[in-house]
Design a protein around this motif. Structure first.
Motif, PDB file in Angstrom:
ATOM      1  N   UNK A 132       0.722  -1.229  -0.039  1.00 46.77           N
ATOM      2  CA  UNK A 132       0.017  -0.043   0.066  1.00 46.77           C
ATOM      3  C   UNK A 132       0.996   1.063   0.091  1.00 46.77           C
ATOM      4  N   UNK A 133       1.925   1.382   0.794  1.00 45.60           N
ATOM      5  CA  UNK A 133       2.903   2.245   0.807  1.00 45.60           C
ATOM      6  C   UNK A 133       3.318   2.546  -0.496  1.00 45.60           C
ATOM      7  N   UNK A 134       3.883   1.444  -1.149  1.00 48.12           N
ATOM      8  CA  UNK A 134       4.572   1.704  -2.602  1.00 48.12           C
ATOM      9  C   UNK A 134       3.369   2.190  -3.610  1.00 48.12           C
ATOM     10  N   UNK A 135       2.153   1.751  -3.378  1.00 50.20           N
ATOM     11  CA  UNK A 135       1.422   2.247  -4.359  1.00 50.20           C
ATOM     12  C   UNK A 135       0.964   3.821  -4.093  1.00 50.20           C
ATOM     13  N   UNK A 136       0.944   4.024  -2.797  1.00 45.96           N
ATOM     14  CA  UNK A 136       1.058   5.471  -2.656  1.00 45.96           C
ATOM     15  C   UNK A 136       1.964   6.228  -2.914  1.00 45.96           C
ATOM     16  N   UNK A 137       3.214   5.921  -2.751  1.00 49.84           N
ATOM     17  CA  UNK A 137       4.471   6.646  -3.088  1.00 49.84           C
ATOM     18  C   UNK A 137       4.465   6.542  -4.756  1.00 49.84           C
ATOM     19  N   UNK A 138       3.961   5.559  -5.400  1.00 50.60           N
ATOM     20  CA  UNK A 138       3.891   5.741  -6.867  1.00 50.60           C
ATOM     21  C   UNK A 138       2.941   6.946  -7.265  1.00 50.60           C
ATOM     22  N   UNK A 139       1.692   7.141  -6.729  1.00 56.08           N
ATOM     23  CA  UNK A 139       0.880   8.234  -6.957  1.00 56.08           C
ATOM     24  C   UNK A 139       1.689   9.454  -6.713  1.00 56.08           C
TER      25      UNK A 139
END
Length: 111
Positions: free
Chosen positions: A54-61
């Motif tokens: 989830x953190x990786x997805x958030x960082x991606x955004x």
């Protein structure tokens, strides 16, 4: 064991059977505790993996938004440079439009 066989056994044999069953129970309880501990560790790892994903997805955004902002900034700089090098034709004092700047300048000196 059948009930008849247990009735035929003497007290010492019955105590030995009870003792063996108790030892077996202790072993099974320890194994059960170890397995529960391993299960808890795996569950915790899965939860952490989920939160990391989830953190990786958030960082991606966040990176996508930052890249879009950088692109917008670069476009505004390019527009500013084009305007500074080649301003829009304006009328001179006599009321005639000025000659626009040569387009080659823009092609030679891009931002």
């Amino acid at each position: 064991m059948a009930e008849k066989e247990l009735r035929k056994m003497n007290r010492t044999e019955l105590i030995e059977i009870i003792y063996a069953l108790q030892q077996n129970e202790r072993i099974l309880r320890r194994q059960n505790e170890e397995l529960r501990s391993q299960l808890d560790d795996k569950i915790l790892r899965m939860e952490k993996a989920g939160s990391i994903a989830e953190a990786a997805l958030s960082l991606n955004h966040i990176f996508e938004d930052a890249e879009a902002a950088a692109q917008q900034y670069l476009e505004s700089l390019r527009a500013w440079q084009r305007e500074a090098v080649c301003p829009a034709p304006q009328e001179d004092v006599a009321g005639e439009p000025e000659q626009p700047v040569n387009e080659e300048i823009l092609e030679r000196d891009p931002l």
